[in-house]
Scaffold this active site. Sequence first.
Site, PDB file in Angstrom:
ATOM      1  N   ASN A  37      -7.026 104.345  47.649  1.00  0.00           N
ATOM      2  CA  ASN A  37      -7.134 102.931  47.297  1.00  0.00           C
ATOM      3  C   ASN A  37      -6.940 102.071  48.544  1.00  0.00           C
ATOM      4  O   ASN A  37      -6.157 102.403  49.438  1.00  0.00           O
ATOM      5  CB  ASN A  37      -6.182 102.531  46.160  1.00  0.00           C
ATOM      6  N   GLU A  39      -6.267  98.104  49.342  1.00  0.00           N
ATOM      7  CA  GLU A  39      -5.958  96.788  48.751  1.00  0.00           C
ATOM      8  C   GLU A  39      -6.305  95.657  49.714  1.00  0.00           C
ATOM      9  O   GLU A  39      -6.629  95.889  50.888  1.00  0.00           O
ATOM     10  CB  GLU A  39      -4.473  96.751  48.354  1.00  0.00           C
ATOM     11  N   CYS A  48     -10.284 100.953  44.206  1.00  0.00           N
ATOM     12  CA  CYS A  48      -9.518 102.127  43.775  1.00  0.00           C
ATOM     13  C   CYS A  48      -9.949 103.379  44.548  1.00  0.00           C
ATOM     14  O   CYS A  48     -11.057 103.457  45.077  1.00  0.00           O
ATOM     15  CB  CYS A  48      -9.758 102.401  42.296  1.00  0.00           C
ATOM     16  N   GLU A  50     -10.815 106.286  43.434  1.00  0.00           N
ATOM     17  CA  GLU A  50     -11.987 106.966  42.853  1.00  0.00           C
ATOM     18  C   GLU A  50     -13.283 106.331  43.347  1.00  0.00           C
ATOM     19  O   GLU A  50     -14.239 107.013  43.717  1.00  0.00           O
ATOM     20  CB  GLU A  50     -11.951 106.897  41.327  1.00  0.00           C
ATOM     21  N   CYS A  88      -9.078 103.828  36.087  1.00  0.00           N
ATOM     22  CA  CYS A  88      -9.242 102.536  35.414  1.00  0.00           C
ATOM     23  C   CYS A  88     -10.648 102.443  34.820  1.00  0.00           C
ATOM     24  O   CYS A  88     -11.532 103.261  35.121  1.00  0.00           O
ATOM     25  CB  CYS A  88      -8.970 101.394  36.382  1.00  0.00           C
ATOM     26  N   CYS A  91     -13.579 102.316  37.331  1.00  0.00           N
ATOM     27  CA  CYS A  91     -13.865 103.610  37.958  1.00  0.00           C
ATOM     28  C   CYS A  91     -14.539 104.565  36.978  1.00  0.00           C
ATOM     29  O   CYS A  91     -15.399 105.361  37.372  1.00  0.00           O
ATOM     30  CB  CYS A  91     -12.589 104.220  38.527  1.00  0.00           C
TER      31      CYS A  91
HETATM   32  N1  THU Z   1      -5.661 102.344  41.458  1.00  0.00           N
HETATM   33  C1  THU Z   1      -6.448 103.382  41.867  1.00  0.00           C
HETATM   34  O1  THU Z   1      -6.692 103.564  43.064  1.00  0.00           O
HETATM   35  N2  THU Z   1      -6.978 104.193  40.916  1.00  0.00           N
HETATM   36  C2  THU Z   1      -6.747 104.090  39.587  1.00  0.00           C
HETATM   37  O2  THU Z   1      -7.269 104.858  38.812  1.00  0.00           O
HETATM   38  C3  THU Z   1      -5.840 103.047  39.093  1.00  0.00           C
HETATM   39  C4  THU Z   1      -5.384 102.046  40.082  1.00  0.00           C
HETATM   40  C5  THU Z   1      -5.056 101.481  42.487  1.00  0.00           C
HETATM   41  C6  THU Z   1      -5.551 100.083  42.557  1.00  0.00           C
HETATM   42  C7  THU Z   1      -4.388  99.370  43.198  1.00  0.00           C
HETATM   43  O3  THU Z   1      -4.478  99.504  44.599  1.00  0.00           O
HETATM   44  C8  THU Z   1      -3.180 100.150  42.712  1.00  0.00           C
HETATM   45  O4  THU Z   1      -3.667 101.379  42.241  1.00  0.00           O
HETATM   46  C9  THU Z   1      -2.386  99.445  41.628  1.00  0.00           C
HETATM   47  O5  THU Z   1      -3.171  99.117  40.560  1.00  0.00           O
END
Ligand code: THU
Length: 129
Positions: A37, A39, A48, A50, A88, A91
């Site tokens: 991920n 941000e 994310c 994925e 999520c 994704c």
């Molecule tokens: N996140 C992911 O990378 N994958 C997921 O399946 C769920 C959420 C990340 C997004 C964000 O950077 C952090 O987790 C908190 O939501």
Amino acid sequence: MIAAALEARRRAYAPYSRFRVGAALLTSRGEIIAGCNVENISYGLTNCAERTAIFTARAAGQLGSSTGGPTVLAVAVVAKGATPPTPCGACRQVLAEFGPQCVVICANLRGTRQTLTLAELLPHAFGPW
Ligand code: THU
């Protein structure tokens, strides 16, 4: 795949949520592509793990399209938590584009695993196939 996801998780950029995630795809060509991920201070721009993996694979010519070429057979997702993280909604939809039949292996750092199909996670998906 879990080892590759764990390795990618080390490169997560998550200064805002502190929730570090790693993902690794297995393609029908037998290649493993990982992502983490990433941000942003403008929170909604966060990508994310994925989707990072899928976009990386497609950009490198390692994924095809609904009309042919390599697909995603499986994806592993790893994060810290009492229960393994599931992808999520965004994704799930992006995974459906490149691997509608794929298996999703969710794992936490304690070694708890849950294996689901994308069809279970995203029933009645909207897709190009
Ligand atoms: N996140 C992911 O990378 N994958 C997921 O399946 C769920 C959420 C990340 C997004 C964000 O950077 C952090 O987790 C908190 O939501």
